[in-house]
Scaffold this motif. Structure first.
Motif, PDB file in Angstrom:
ATOM      1  N   GLN A  21       0.813  -1.213   0.000  1.00  0.00           N
ATOM      2  CA  GLN A  21       0.000   0.000   0.000  1.00  0.00           C
ATOM      3  C   GLN A  21       0.847   1.265   0.000  1.00  0.00           C
ATOM      4  OE1 GLN A  21      -2.696  -0.243   3.282  1.00  0.00           O
ATOM      5  NE2 GLN A  21      -4.146  -1.533   2.190  1.00  0.00           N
ATOM      6  N   SER A  44      -2.707   1.049 -10.041  1.00  0.00           N
ATOM      7  CA  SER A  44      -1.729  -0.002  -9.754  1.00  0.00           C
ATOM      8  C   SER A  44      -0.526   0.161 -10.674  1.00  0.00           C
ATOM      9  CB  SER A  44      -2.354  -1.384  -9.951  1.00  0.00           C
ATOM     10  OG  SER A  44      -2.448  -1.698 -11.332  1.00  0.00           O
ATOM     11  N   VAL A  56      -8.957 -11.163  -9.514  1.00  0.00           N
ATOM     12  CA  VAL A  56      -8.273 -10.480  -8.425  1.00  0.00           C
ATOM     13  C   VAL A  56      -9.244 -10.249  -7.279  1.00  0.00           C
ATOM     14  CG1 VAL A  56      -6.626  -9.346  -9.952  1.00  0.00           C
ATOM     15  CG2 VAL A  56      -8.767  -8.190  -9.371  1.00  0.00           C
ATOM     16  N   LEU A  58     -10.305  -7.644  -4.337  1.00  0.00           N
ATOM     17  CA  LEU A  58     -10.242  -6.256  -3.890  1.00  0.00           C
ATOM     18  C   LEU A  58     -11.048  -6.133  -2.609  1.00  0.00           C
ATOM     19  CD1 LEU A  58      -9.776  -3.171  -4.140  1.00  0.00           C
ATOM     20  CD2 LEU A  58     -11.796  -3.105  -5.625  1.00  0.00           C
ATOM     21  N   THR A  60     -12.003  -3.237   0.347  1.00  0.00           N
ATOM     22  CA  THR A  60     -11.941  -1.836   0.747  1.00  0.00           C
ATOM     23  C   THR A  60     -12.095  -1.710   2.254  1.00  0.00           C
ATOM     24  OG1 THR A  60     -14.322  -1.594   0.392  1.00  0.00           O
ATOM     25  CG2 THR A  60     -12.865  -1.048  -1.449  1.00  0.00           C
ATOM     26  N   VAL A  75     -13.796   0.272 -10.788  1.00  0.00           N
ATOM     27  CA  VAL A  75     -12.515  -0.343 -11.109  1.00  0.00           C
ATOM     28  C   VAL A  75     -12.311  -0.223 -12.613  1.00  0.00           C
ATOM     29  CG1 VAL A  75     -11.128  -2.438 -11.096  1.00  0.00           C
ATOM     30  CG2 VAL A  75     -12.629  -1.931  -9.161  1.00  0.00           C
ATOM     31  N   ILE A 117      -8.383   1.991  -9.205  1.00  0.00           N
ATOM     32  CA  ILE A 117      -9.543   1.973  -8.318  1.00  0.00           C
ATOM     33  C   ILE A 117      -9.935   3.416  -8.040  1.00  0.00           C
ATOM     34  CG2 ILE A 117     -10.421   1.209  -6.084  1.00  0.00           C
ATOM     35  CD1 ILE A 117      -7.981  -0.822  -6.221  1.00  0.00           C
ATOM     36  N   VAL A 134      -7.868   1.233   0.382  1.00  0.00           N
ATOM     37  CA  VAL A 134      -7.812  -0.107  -0.209  1.00  0.00           C
ATOM     38  C   VAL A 134      -7.055  -1.008   0.752  1.00  0.00           C
ATOM     39  CG1 VAL A 134      -6.991  -1.503  -2.129  1.00  0.00           C
ATOM     40  CG2 VAL A 134      -7.892   0.785  -2.550  1.00  0.00           C
ATOM     41  N   THR A 136      -6.940  -4.546   0.478  1.00  0.00           N
ATOM     42  CA  THR A 136      -6.314  -5.661  -0.231  1.00  0.00           C
ATOM     43  C   THR A 136      -6.553  -5.521  -1.723  1.00  0.00           C
ATOM     44  OG1 THR A 136      -6.725  -7.158   1.636  1.00  0.00           O
ATOM     45  CG2 THR A 136      -6.199  -8.171  -0.479  1.00  0.00           C
ATOM     46  N   LEU A 137      -5.515  -5.725  -2.506  1.00  0.00           N
ATOM     47  CA  LEU A 137      -5.633  -5.904  -3.950  1.00  0.00           C
ATOM     48  C   LEU A 137      -4.609  -6.957  -4.327  1.00  0.00           C
ATOM     49  CD1 LEU A 137      -6.858  -5.143  -6.671  1.00  0.00           C
ATOM     50  CD2 LEU A 137      -5.077  -3.414  -6.913  1.00  0.00           C
ATOM     51  N   SER A 138      -5.078  -8.153  -4.636  1.00  0.00           N
ATOM     52  CA  SER A 138      -4.152  -9.259  -4.856  1.00  0.00           C
ATOM     53  C   SER A 138      -4.728 -10.244  -5.861  1.00  0.00           C
ATOM     54  CB  SER A 138      -3.854  -9.988  -3.538  1.00  0.00           C
ATOM     55  OG  SER A 138      -5.044 -10.519  -2.996  1.00  0.00           O
TER      56      SER A 138
END
Length: 419
Positions: A21, A44, A56, A58, A60, A75, A117, A134, A136-138
Motif C-alpha cells: 500500500q 496499480s 483479483v 479487492l 476496501t 474499477v 480503483i 484499499v 487488499t488488492l491481490s
C-alpha cells in the motif's frame, strides 16, 4: 456453464499483484475548490501476463474515513493500447463502508495492463491525503488457457468412500494448437474466445465443419448444412440470421410484456450505467445485443427468433452479462407455421449478476424443425441491463429452408418492420 475446476491449469508464471500500500497504490486526490464531491484514485503498477485468465481480490476499508461517505466505487482496466474501460461499478452507498470483491480480468496476452480503483467521496471537511482506503488488492487465481498435449478428460469418483479424480485420454476431445505440444479441449474451438497462444483455435470458424452436422444426415432430412453457420453470430455487422421479435402478452412467459423494448444491437457502452463497456471478445469497440430496463418496478423483455426452423441434436451456446439482480433467458421453440402459439419452453436460465465478464451458457437442443426463440427479461431500475453476444450451435444441428411465402416468415418480417 460453470468452469470445471478440473480443467483449470495453474499458471507457471502468474501475475504478481500483491500490492504494498505504501509504494504500489499511492492515492491521487482530486479535490474540487467548491462542492463536496472528491475523487480518490489508486492506480496499480503496470502488469503483464502470458495467455492467462485471472481474477483479483479487492477489499476496501473506509473505517479511517470518518468525515464523509464513499458514494461510488469504479474499477478501471487499461491496456498498453491506451484502451480504458470499466470492469466494476458499485454505487450502493449503504454497503460501501467495507466490502470484498472478486473481479475477473480480461485475457492477458503479451501486453501490459493495469488497474485503477476510483472512489467518489462526499465530505464537507478537509481530507487526510495519507489515507489508504484499499485494504487488499491481490491475485485470487490465474490459469493458462491451454495445456501441454495430450488433453485428459477427468471426473471425480468415489472409491471405498474415498474421493478421487479419474482421468483418461480421449483424442476426440483434444485440439492441437499450431504451437507445437500445446492443446485445448475440442469444445473450446471456435467459441469466440482465444485459448491457443497463437489464436489458431479461432481461425476459419465460419467455414468450420466442427460446427456443422455431417452432409449425409442433413441431406436425409432435407436440411441445409451450411446455413446453420448463418446462425453463428457475433453481431458485429448485423443480426446475421436472427431477427428481433416482439412478444404479445398472450405469449409472454411472465404474464405481461408491456415493457417490450427489444434486443437492440449496439456498440459497447462508455459507462457501466448504460451497458457492458466491452463485448464478449473483450473489445471496447465491439457490439452485442442489449436489453435496457424501461421501468423501476415492472419487467422489461426482448426477443430474437431464428429466421429458419432448426433440426437436430446439439448445444446452443450463448454469452451474457447483466447487472440486474433478477434476470432470465428463456429458450423456446414453435413448430406452428401459421401462429406463434403454442410455444414450447426448452429451458429457463436464471442469470448471475455479480460478474465482470461475459458468462457462457450451454443449452441442450433436440429439434425436428422448429423455430428457435431467445427471450430475455430483466427487472430493476433504469440502469439495469442484460447483454447477449456470440451465439452459435455445436455439431449436430442443421437449418431447414422455408418458402418466402410462409405465413410465419411474413409475420416475422412484419414484427421486424414494427420494431
Amino acid at each position: 456453464m460453470l468452469i470445471d475446476p478440473l480443467k483449470l491449469i495453474t499458471a507457471k508464471e502468474p501475475i504478481k499483484l500483491d500490492v504494498n500500500q505504501e509504494t504500489d497504490l499511492l492515492p491521487l486526490f482530486l479535490i474540487p475548490i467548491n462542492g463536496y464531491e472528491t475523487t480518490i484514485k489508486y492506480p496499480s503498477k503496470w502488469l503483464m501476463g502470458k495467455n492467462l485468465r485471472c481474477s483479483v481480490k479487492l477489499e476496501t476499508d473506509y473505517s479511517k474515513y470518518i468525515y464523509g461517505n464513499i458514494t461510488q466505487l469504479i474499477v478501471w482496466y487499461q491496456n498498453d493500447n491506451n484502451e480504458t474501460y470499466q470492469l466494476l461499478l458499485d454505487s450502493d452507498g449503504t454497503s460501501l463502508f467495507s466490502k470484498e470483491y472478486f473481479i475477473d480480468l480480461p485475457l492477458t496476452n503479451y501486453g501490459k495492463f493495469r488497474l485503477e480503483i476510483e472512489m467518489q467521496a462526499s465530505t464537507n471537511a478537509d481530507i487526510d491525503t495519507s489515507l489508504h482506503l484499499v485494504k487488499t488488492l491481490s491475485t485470487h487465481r490465474c490459469w493458462n488457457t491451454y495445456q501441454h498435449c495430450p488433453v485428459f478428460s477427468c471426473s471425480p469418483k468415489d472409491i471405498n468412500n474415498q474421493s478421487s479424480v479419474q482421468c483418461s485420454f480421449s483424442p476426440e476431445l483434444s485440439f492441437n494448437c499450431s504451437t507445437p505440444d500445446l492443446c485445448i479441449y475440442q469444445d473450446e474451438v471456435c467459441d469466440y474466445e482465444i485459448n491457443c497462444p497463437d489464436g489458431s483455435d479461432e481461425l476459419n470458424c465460419d467455414q468450420s465443419s466442427a460446427l456443422m452436422s455431417n452432409n449425409t444426415s442433413a441431406n436425409e432430412l432435407n436440411g441445409d448444412v451450411s446455413s446453420i453457420n448463418n446462425l453463428r453470430c457475433s453481431f458485429e455487422v448485423d443480426y446475421c440470421s436472427w431477427r428481433p421479435f416482439k412478444l404479445s402478452n398472450e405469449s409472454c412467459f411472465w404474464g405481461m410484456c408491456s415493457h417490450n423494448r427489444g434486443l437492440i444491437r449496439t456498440v459497447a457502452a462508455k459507462s457501466l450505467t448504460q451497458g457492458p463497456t466491452f463485448d464478449h471478445s473483450e473489445n471496447p469497440k465491439g457490439h452485442y445485443l442489449l436489453l435496457k430496463s424501461s421501468s423501476k418496478r415492472g419487467r422489461s423483455t426482448g426477443s430474437i427468433v431464428s429466421s429458419t426452423p432448426i433440426g437436430g441434436n446439439c448445444k446452443l451456446v450463448l454469452h451474457y452479462l447483466t447487472n440486474s439482480r433478477y434476470s432470465q433467458v428463456l429458450i423456446r421453440s414453435s413448430d406452428n407455421s401459421s401462429s406463434f402459439n403454442p410455444f414450447s419452453t426448452i429451458e429457463v436460465i436464471d442469470l448471475d449478476w455479480e460478474k465482470s465478464l461475459f458468462t457462457r451458457v450451454e443449452v441442450d437442443l433436440d429439434l425436428s424443425g422448429e423455430w428457435l426463440f431467445l427471450v430475455t427479461m430483466i427487472k430493476g431500475d433504469e440502469n439495469s441491463y442484460l447483454a447477449l453476444d456470440d451465439i452459435y450451435f455445436t455439431k449436430g444441428c442443421y437449418a431447414l429452408s422455408i418458402p418466402e411465402s410462409s405465413l410465419l416468415h411474413r409475420s416475422i418480417d412484419r414484427f421486424h418492420a414494427f420494431l
